[in-house]
Design a protein around this motif. Structure first.
Motif: not given
Length: 160
Positions: A68-80
Motif C-alpha cells: 500500500p501507499a501508506r502502511g505495512p505490506i499486506v499478504r494474502g487475499l483473505a486478509v486484503i
C-alpha cells in the motif's frame, strides 16, 4: 502503528519497488503476446469501476502481496478482502479514471501500470476525498494459462 510518511515519500518507495520489476520485463514480448493480459486487465477494470468485490478478487492470487501507499505490506487475499470489507463499511469508492495501462511481459510474468483518479465518500459525513496517483500490478500466468495479480502497489496524492 504506521510510520509518518509525507506525500512525497511514497514516490521514492514506489520507484524502488517498481524499478526492479520493470527492469525484469524491460524486454517486453511482442504485442500479440500481451493481448491475454490486456483482456484480463480490462475485465478487472470493469469490476473495479462497478465496485464488484467478488469479481475483483477473482483476478488475484490467494497469496497476493499488496504494497500500500501508506502502511505495512499486506499478504494474502483473505486478509486484503477483510480490509476492503471494513473500509467499504465506512467509505464508498468511485474510480473516475483508471488510465490506459502500459503492459510489459517477460515469460510468465507481466506488469501493467498507469495512473488513477478516485473519489472516496464518507458514509457518515458525506465528505468527499479526491485522490490521484499511479498504480502497478504484477501478473503471473497460472497453471491453467490464466493471468492473476500476484503483487499490487500504488501511490496516493490527495486532491482538494
Amino acid at each position: 502503528m504506521q510510520p509518518n510518511m509525507s506525500k512525497n515519500s511514497a514516490k521514492p518507495r514506489f520507484l524502488v519497488t517498481v524499478l526492479p520489476v520493470l527492469a525484469a520485463c524491460a524486454m517486453s514480448e511482442p504485442q500479440a503476446n500481451t493481448e491475454e493480459i490486456a483482456q484480463s486487465f480490462d475485465a478487472l477494470r470493469t469490476a473495479w469501476v462497478a465496485g464488484d468485490a467478488e469479481a475483483i478478487w477473482s483476478f488475484y492470487e490467494e497469496d497476493v502481496v499488496r504494497l500500500p501507499a501508506r502502511g505495512p505490506i499486506v499478504r494474502g487475499l483473505a486478509v486484503i478482502r477483510e480490509g476492503m470489507v471494513r473500509s467499504r463499511e465506512q467509505t464508498d469508492v468511485f474510480f473516475d479514471d483508471i488510465g490506459e495501462p502500459a503492459i510489459r511481459r517477460s515469460g510468465d510474468l507481466a506488469v501493467t501500470y498507469s495512473t488513477y483518479e478516485e473519489r472516496r465518500v464518507s458514509k457518515a459525513s458525506g465528505e468527499v476525498a479526491r485522490q490521484v496517483g499511479q498504480w502497478l500490478l504484477v501478473w503471473r500466468r497460472q497453471a491453467d494459462g490464466s493471468w492473476k495479480v500476484s503483487i499490487s502497489t500504488w501511490t496516493i496524492e490527495e486532491r482538494e
